[in-house]
Design a protein around this motif. Sequence first.
Motif, PDB file in Angstrom:
ATOM      1  N   MET A  55       0.838  -1.204   0.000  1.00 16.24           N
ATOM      2  CA  MET A  55       0.000   0.000   0.000  1.00 16.24           C
ATOM      3  C   MET A  55       0.873   1.253   0.000  1.00 16.24           C
ATOM      4  O   MET A  55       2.011   1.225   0.467  1.00 16.24           O
ATOM      5  CB  MET A  55      -0.930   0.006   1.212  1.00 16.24           C
ATOM      6  N   GLY A  56       0.332   2.361  -0.516  1.00 12.62           N
ATOM      7  CA  GLY A  56       1.149   3.566  -0.703  1.00 12.62           C
ATOM      8  C   GLY A  56       0.884   4.630   0.342  1.00 12.62           C
ATOM      9  O   GLY A  56      -0.179   5.263   0.335  1.00 12.62           O
ATOM     10  N   GLU A  57       1.846   4.838   1.240  1.00 12.37           N
ATOM     11  CA  GLU A  57       1.707   5.864   2.282  1.00 12.37           C
ATOM     12  C   GLU A  57       2.314   7.186   1.821  1.00 12.37           C
ATOM     13  O   GLU A  57       3.459   7.228   1.374  1.00 12.37           O
ATOM     14  CB  GLU A  57       2.398   5.423   3.578  1.00 12.37           C
ATOM     15  N   ILE A  58       1.518   8.241   1.933  1.00 16.46           N
ATOM     16  CA  ILE A  58       1.957   9.591   1.553  1.00 16.46           C
ATOM     17  C   ILE A  58       1.676  10.508   2.740  1.00 16.46           C
ATOM     18  O   ILE A  58       0.548  10.541   3.241  1.00 16.46           O
ATOM     19  CB  ILE A  58       1.182  10.080   0.307  1.00 16.46           C
ATOM     20  N   THR A  59       2.701  11.201   3.219  1.00 12.32           N
ATOM     21  CA  THR A  59       2.542  12.081   4.379  1.00 12.32           C
ATOM     22  C   THR A  59       2.354  13.515   3.897  1.00 12.32           C
ATOM     23  O   THR A  59       3.057  13.971   2.999  1.00 12.32           O
ATOM     24  CB  THR A  59       3.768  11.975   5.307  1.00 12.32           C
ATOM     25  N   VAL A  60       1.376  14.193   4.491  1.00 13.52           N
ATOM     26  CA  VAL A  60       1.126  15.600   4.167  1.00 13.52           C
ATOM     27  C   VAL A  60       1.241  16.400   5.461  1.00 13.52           C
ATOM     28  O   VAL A  60       0.539  16.114   6.434  1.00 13.52           O
ATOM     29  CB  VAL A  60      -0.265  15.803   3.526  1.00 13.52           C
ATOM     30  N   THR A  61       2.175  17.364   5.481  1.00 10.52           N
ATOM     31  CA  THR A  61       2.423  18.146   6.698  1.00 10.52           C
ATOM     32  C   THR A  61       2.408  19.638   6.374  1.00 10.52           C
ATOM     33  O   THR A  61       2.528  20.041   5.221  1.00 10.52           O
ATOM     34  CB  THR A  61       3.799  17.797   7.301  1.00 10.52           C
ATOM     35  N   GLY A  62       2.287  20.432   7.428  1.00  7.17           N
ATOM     36  CA  GLY A  62       2.396  21.883   7.265  1.00  7.17           C
ATOM     37  C   GLY A  62       1.168  22.616   7.767  1.00  7.17           C
ATOM     38  O   GLY A  62       0.125  22.018   8.049  1.00  7.17           O
ATOM     39  N   LEU A  98      -9.796   8.806  -9.302  1.00  8.37           N
ATOM     40  CA  LEU A  98      -8.387   8.425  -9.456  1.00  8.37           C
ATOM     41  C   LEU A  98      -8.022   7.322  -8.464  1.00  8.37           C
ATOM     42  O   LEU A  98      -7.212   6.453  -8.763  1.00  8.37           O
ATOM     43  CB  LEU A  98      -7.479   9.631  -9.211  1.00  8.37           C
ATOM     44  N   ASP A  99      -8.604   7.378  -7.259  1.00 12.82           N
ATOM     45  CA  ASP A  99      -8.358   6.327  -6.265  1.00 12.82           C
ATOM     46  C   ASP A  99      -9.289   6.535  -5.079  1.00 12.82           C
ATOM     47  O   ASP A  99      -9.773   7.638  -4.836  1.00 12.82           O
ATOM     48  CB  ASP A  99      -6.902   6.358  -5.769  1.00 12.82           C
ATOM     49  N   ASP A 100      -9.536   5.447  -4.339  1.00 21.38           N
ATOM     50  CA  ASP A 100     -10.163   5.601  -3.028  1.00 21.38           C
ATOM     51  C   ASP A 100      -9.068   5.460  -1.984  1.00 21.38           C
ATOM     52  O   ASP A 100      -8.081   4.734  -2.173  1.00 21.38           O
ATOM     53  CB  ASP A 100     -11.332   4.639  -2.806  1.00 21.38           C
ATOM     54  N   LEU A 101      -9.198   6.192  -0.898  1.00 19.09           N
ATOM     55  CA  LEU A 101      -8.105   6.394   0.063  1.00 19.09           C
ATOM     56  C   LEU A 101      -8.605   6.282   1.493  1.00 19.09           C
ATOM     57  O   LEU A 101      -9.785   6.480   1.767  1.00 19.09           O
ATOM     58  CB  LEU A 101      -7.532   7.819  -0.088  1.00 19.09           C
ATOM     59  N   ILE A 102      -7.674   6.015   2.396  1.00 10.82           N
ATOM     60  CA  ILE A 102      -7.931   6.267   3.818  1.00 10.82           C
ATOM     61  C   ILE A 102      -6.937   7.337   4.257  1.00 10.82           C
ATOM     62  O   ILE A 102      -5.738   7.247   3.954  1.00 10.82           O
ATOM     63  CB  ILE A 102      -7.783   5.000   4.682  1.00 10.82           C
ATOM     64  N   VAL A 103      -7.454   8.369   4.906  1.00  7.84           N
ATOM     65  CA  VAL A 103      -6.609   9.460   5.399  1.00  7.84           C
ATOM     66  C   VAL A 103      -6.641   9.441   6.929  1.00  7.84           C
ATOM     67  O   VAL A 103      -7.716   9.479   7.527  1.00  7.84           O
ATOM     68  CB  VAL A 103      -7.092  10.830   4.884  1.00  7.84           C
ATOM     69  N   TYR A 104      -5.468   9.343   7.529  1.00  6.25           N
ATOM     70  CA  TYR A 104      -5.323   9.364   8.993  1.00  6.25           C
ATOM     71  C   TYR A 104      -4.794  10.737   9.409  1.00  6.25           C
ATOM     72  O   TYR A 104      -3.823  11.219   8.823  1.00  6.25           O
ATOM     73  CB  TYR A 104      -4.307   8.305   9.456  1.00  6.25           C
ATOM     74  N   ARG A 105      -5.424  11.340  10.411  1.00  5.71           N
ATOM     75  CA  ARG A 105      -4.878  12.587  10.955  1.00  5.71           C
ATOM     76  C   ARG A 105      -4.015  12.208  12.153  1.00  5.71           C
ATOM     77  O   ARG A 105      -4.523  11.838  13.221  1.00  5.71           O
ATOM     78  CB  ARG A 105      -5.986  13.556  11.384  1.00  5.71           C
ATOM     79  N   LEU A 106      -2.702  12.271  11.964  1.00  2.00           N
ATOM     80  CA  LEU A 106      -1.759  11.822  12.995  1.00  2.00           C
ATOM     81  C   LEU A 106      -1.526  12.915  14.037  1.00  2.00           C
ATOM     82  O   LEU A 106      -1.386  12.622  15.224  1.00  2.00           O
ATOM     83  CB  LEU A 106      -0.430  11.424  12.347  1.00  2.00           C
ATOM     84  N   GLN A 107      -1.435  14.164  13.570  1.00  2.00           N
ATOM     85  CA  GLN A 107      -1.274  15.316  14.460  1.00  2.00           C
ATOM     86  C   GLN A 107      -2.047  16.473  13.843  1.00  2.00           C
ATOM     87  O   GLN A 107      -2.576  16.360  12.740  1.00  2.00           O
ATOM     88  CB  GLN A 107       0.212  15.682  14.604  1.00  2.00           C
ATOM     89  N   GLU A 108      -2.097  17.578  14.550  1.00  2.93           N
ATOM     90  CA  GLU A 108      -2.847  18.742  14.067  1.00  2.93           C
ATOM     91  C   GLU A 108      -2.448  19.107  12.637  1.00  2.93           C
ATOM     92  O   GLU A 108      -3.301  19.396  11.799  1.00  2.93           O
ATOM     93  CB  GLU A 108      -2.588  19.925  15.015  1.00  2.93           C
ATOM     94  N   ARG A 109      -1.140  19.056  12.359  1.00  5.71           N
ATOM     95  CA  ARG A 109      -0.643  19.457  11.035  1.00  5.71           C
ATOM     96  C   ARG A 109       0.025  18.313  10.280  1.00  5.71           C
ATOM     97  O   ARG A 109       0.893  18.539   9.451  1.00  5.71           O
ATOM     98  CB  ARG A 109       0.360  20.612  11.198  1.00  5.71           C
ATOM     99  N   GLU A 110      -0.385  17.093  10.580  1.00  7.53           N
ATOM    100  CA  GLU A 110       0.225  15.935   9.901  1.00  7.53           C
ATOM    101  C   GLU A 110      -0.834  14.885   9.580  1.00  7.53           C
ATOM    102  O   GLU A 110      -1.567  14.442  10.460  1.00  7.53           O
ATOM    103  CB  GLU A 110       1.327  15.314  10.758  1.00  7.53           C
ATOM    104  N   TYR A 111      -0.870  14.506   8.316  1.00  4.00           N
ATOM    105  CA  TYR A 111      -1.805  13.487   7.838  1.00  4.00           C
ATOM    106  C   TYR A 111      -1.031  12.385   7.115  1.00  4.00           C
ATOM    107  O   TYR A 111       0.000  12.645   6.502  1.00  4.00           O
ATOM    108  CB  TYR A 111      -2.794  14.086   6.833  1.00  4.00           C
ATOM    109  N   MET A 112      -1.575  11.173   7.164  1.00  2.00           N
ATOM    110  CA  MET A 112      -1.058  10.097   6.325  1.00  2.00           C
ATOM    111  C   MET A 112      -2.178   9.658   5.386  1.00  2.00           C
ATOM    112  O   MET A 112      -3.267   9.283   5.831  1.00  2.00           O
ATOM    113  CB  MET A 112      -0.575   8.908   7.140  1.00  2.00           C
ATOM    114  N   VAL A 113      -1.897   9.763   4.095  1.00  2.00           N
ATOM    115  CA  VAL A 113      -2.830   9.332   3.054  1.00  2.00           C
ATOM    116  C   VAL A 113      -2.383   7.940   2.608  1.00  2.00           C
ATOM    117  O   VAL A 113      -1.223   7.754   2.239  1.00  2.00           O
ATOM    118  CB  VAL A 113      -2.795  10.310   1.859  1.00  2.00           C
ATOM    119  N   VAL A 114      -3.298   6.966   2.641  1.00  2.00           N
ATOM    120  CA  VAL A 114      -2.943   5.612   2.208  1.00  2.00           C
ATOM    121  C   VAL A 114      -3.694   5.305   0.915  1.00  2.00           C
ATOM    122  O   VAL A 114      -4.926   5.263   0.879  1.00  2.00           O
ATOM    123  CB  VAL A 114      -3.262   4.563   3.295  1.00  2.00           C
TER     124      VAL A 114
END
Length: 371
Positions: A55-62, A98-114
């Motif tokens: 599975m493809g983990e993509i981190t989004v921060t900021g 394009l895809d179905d995803l699960i998005v986890y909110r790890l911290q206030e400004r950090e997400y992991m998109v799977v």
Amino acid sequence: MSTSPRRTALDALHRSLGATMTDFAGWDMPLRYGSERDEHNAVRTRAGLFDLSHMGEITVTGAQAADLLDHALVGNIGGVGVGRARYTMICREDGGILDDLIVYRLQEREYMVVANASNAQVVLDALTERAAGFDAEVRDDRDAYALIAVQGPESPGILKSLTDADLDGLKYYAGLPGTVAGVPALIARTGYTGEDGFELFTAPEHAETLWKALTAAGEGVGLIPCGLACRDTLRLEAGMPLYGHELTTELTPFDAGLGRVVKFEKAGDFVGRAALEAAAERAESAPPRKLVGLVAEGRRVPRAGMAVVAGGEVVGEVTSGAPSPTLGKPIAMAYVDAAHAAPGTPGVGVDIRGTHEPYEVVALPFYKRRK
């Protein structure tokens, strides 16, 4: 560029267990270890252990991570609480999925998109492109994680024996950082089987330790390793869509009966909004085809791409089909013309190599676990 499939951190272990390996989305993955039926039934009645490291983990921060995801995806991601997850989709400007995803909110400004393995690069590219103008960073973390899932009614007990994390307080679609068998992991109560279960994101170097600890902890309650073949029959029984089958760029979330994931009420514009508003109106007034369940009256198994027929006319197409170990008969998901989509509609069949095999139209899912 090498064309040989990538291997997960558990590759040698799978081979030592006698797994039949297959190339799946550019990864060498275990298809089965023994009998697909036994693996399927273990998850339904006891527990199964899966390697999902493809599975493809993509981190989004900021500072504007939430704003970026609200713009890039169809869901209300800014409204997801820290420690919670959301099932959502990423669409094209024309509304195609394009895809179905699960998005986890790890911290206030950090997400992991799977993302799904087959679409991970597409999702990464789209998020990177859509991040322009936002104070946010999109990072490819596919190599930073191994992903192990333990699924089935015995999974909470198995995991409890290896962690101090509050599993009782961990709701469905929630995740919390913890330690499992001495290994740091994100513990998520998510899955793709229709059963209770957990997905454990950990560093690749810890994967083998974690797998072996779970195997030992589950030995007394019938946990067995499970491959991708039974994962497919489990998700099919649970009526869960698979990208490339029930979901494609030719379909919008409304076509797939999943319009609920699109949140028009969220603030600001998002990619595909105008096209999806039009798709929502179409679905409301004159729904085209509907995603339904089909249950065989005979023994012949329908496969993706086969025509659904009624009165000598083609009225739909099978998207996924397999023998159902739980129901004891072949089942399928199919997009069927609205006129033939109601449960119990008479005269519906599947054209299997020229023979019109009778099928019963049923509501999805085929299987729902007892809470």
